[in-house]
Scaffold this active site. Sequence first.
Site: not given
Ligand code: SF4
Length: 465
Positions: A5, A31, A105-106, A239, A245, A385, A436
Amino acid sequence: MREYCGVVGIYGNKNASHLAYLALYALQHRGEESCGIISYDGKKVSQQKGMGLVSDVFSEENLKKLKGRLAIGHVRYSTTGSSTIKNIQPLLINHKKGFIAIAHNGNLTNSLALKNELEDAGSILQTTMDSELIVHFLVRDHKNNYTEKILPILSRLEGAYSFVMMVNDKIYAMRDPQGFRPLCIGKIDGGYIVASETCALDMVQAEYIRDVEPGETVIIDKNGLRSLKQPEPKKHAFCIFENIYFARPDSNIFTKSVYLTRKSLGRALAREHPVDADFVMPIPDSGTCAALGYAEESKIPLEMALVRNHYIGRTFIQPSQLIRDFKVKVKLNPIRDVLKGKRVVVVEDSIVRGTTSRGRVRALREAGAKEIHMRVSCPPLVSPCFYGIDFPTKKELVAAKYSIEEIRQFIGLDSLKYLSLDGMLNSMLLPRGEFCTACFTGDYPTTICKPPSKKSLEKKSRKGA
Ligand code: SF4
């Protein structure tokens, strides 16, 4: 794998809905299933929403009806709740003290528990989106002052959220304490814009001010900007996949350039996994910056041997029986005269199921490539994810089931190498502990009690319900 999103909010501009529309245009990659804008002129709330692309849903005529100096907008790929009309955002709730409009978004990871709590207390949910939950908590709390009630409610949410919310004559921009998803603030003609990515600010010629910080709620009203902070800061979990990407390369994400980050990933990939070849080529568009970095570092020339068709739109004809790899060919066409007899290094940003890469490699072989070496600018994806990106389940991720050698054979490559976890983290323009990386490591930065599915909130949540 699809995007999730994009959100935007405009405060204090007589063309608020037009600016929101342009910003959504810039955020379309986040999106493509549905989109919407809600505006407010001090008396009346207006909305326009629909399934499809921004260019399909909005027209000069319907934008004119979206009056006012405040507007919020959303482009959606459904990460929670099916892609139905009632789930199109922004979501609007009218109640006795006014209205609340919200764009999210999330993905919340405790949405089922929150839903059960609300329903036990008598709430009737209109949608199957976790975004609706926060609105119910806000309305249920009888305190008049939203500024006072917002932080205690946000502290109950777990997972990823970058919200833009319009409450009467104010805009709120909120980011979860770990900062999974980006959200930035800009200034435009004495007013403000908040958006998922800086490319939306560029689109409307807004001046970037700063990011909404993790755990911060920014309130925009006639007095300007104010900031509230959640009392307990958490370790950041930006993220990393936004950088690899999802985000546009002309955006700055988490304050850093996506373009430069991707080039840095490509350079690290070349150092870790060199190969003797005639040229480097990207899988456009998302692999382009990493391929540039790989070519620069390896001193091997870069060729654009796959050309993207930008005008595919939606095709209803799927002549899979007539034309093999139709889906690949309609998007990317190989140039035979460049590929014939050549040893090529193909730079990919990621491999999810492996089937798309397989189709592309077959097309390159048919176009005459002699050797195909694939280099991937991130480590193997092994875990789903839960924070707002629609990764397949673990069993659909090719690297969760097969070795790299098995994947190489499946795709039909002469060699296949992935960037290491260290190589990826060291290529970031922020300290490595800020990110993450759960989809590469399975090490989730929040508790995942019960893996939520995309349609969790649509299922009956308890026995006898
Ligand atoms: S799991 Fe991967 S895609 Fe999901 S928030 Fe973490 S780094 Fe991003």
